[in-house]
Design a protein around this motif. Structure first.
Motif, PDB file in Angstrom:
ATOM      1  N   THR A  58    -110.779-105.270  77.853  1.00 29.78           N
ATOM      2  CA  THR A  58    -110.744-105.614  76.426  1.00 29.78           C
ATOM      3  C   THR A  58    -112.088-106.156  75.953  1.00 29.78           C
ATOM      4  N   GLU A  62    -114.149-104.106  73.283  1.00 32.81           N
ATOM      5  CA  GLU A  62    -114.142-104.662  71.925  1.00 32.81           C
ATOM      6  C   GLU A  62    -115.424-105.396  71.529  1.00 32.81           C
ATOM      7  N   ARG A  66    -121.129-104.226  70.580  1.00 31.87           N
ATOM      8  CA  ARG A  66    -120.566-104.131  69.236  1.00 31.87           C
ATOM      9  C   ARG A  66    -121.649-104.319  68.174  1.00 31.87           C
TER      10      ARG A  66
END
Length: 130
Positions: A58, A62, A66
């Motif tokens: 995760t 995520e 980013r």
């Protein structure tokens, strides 16, 4: 040169110096964000080693790599700031100092120094020794 012109150029230079400081903060933001992103690699590895594969996945999916704002990493923000604001501002300030003050920087501060220094004091000389 008039006092108003000296004051105006002093304000223009002060604004540019403030922009230089803002730019430094922008570079700090860029470097700190990049350092944090690279540290996430260690966090992901340690989560996996601790048996937490799903949370590691995760974080990796995520957060690692980013965009900080849509479509932008921090280097792109720095580049856009430099191109759109900083370089035109610096070039205009330099041009006006060249045109209005024959290229002499910091006239406002030079006048302030002259007004505030103690004449004939060895640590209050007008200019550096040659």
């Amino acid at each position: 040169m008039s006092d108003l012109t000296v004051q105006a150029l002093g304000s223009l230079s002060k604004a540019l110096e403030t922009t230089e400081r803002a730019r430094g903060h922008l570079y700090a933001f860029h470097q700190l964000t990049g350092t944090a992103d690279l540290e996430l690699d260690r966090a992901v590895r340690l989560l996996r080693e601790a048996g937490h594969a799903e949370p590691a996945d995760t974080v990796e999916r995520e957060i690692v790599g980013r965009n900080v704002i849509p479509g932008h990493w921090t280097f792109q923000i720095v580049d856009a700031y430099n191109r759109t604001y900083y370089r035109p501002f610096a070039a205009l300030e330099q041009s006006l100092v060249g045109e209005l003050a024959q290229g002499r920087d910091h006239l406002y501060e030079a006048e302030m120094k002259e007004a505030r220094r103690t004449r004939h004091h060895p640590h209050h000389t007008a200019r550096p020794p040659h």
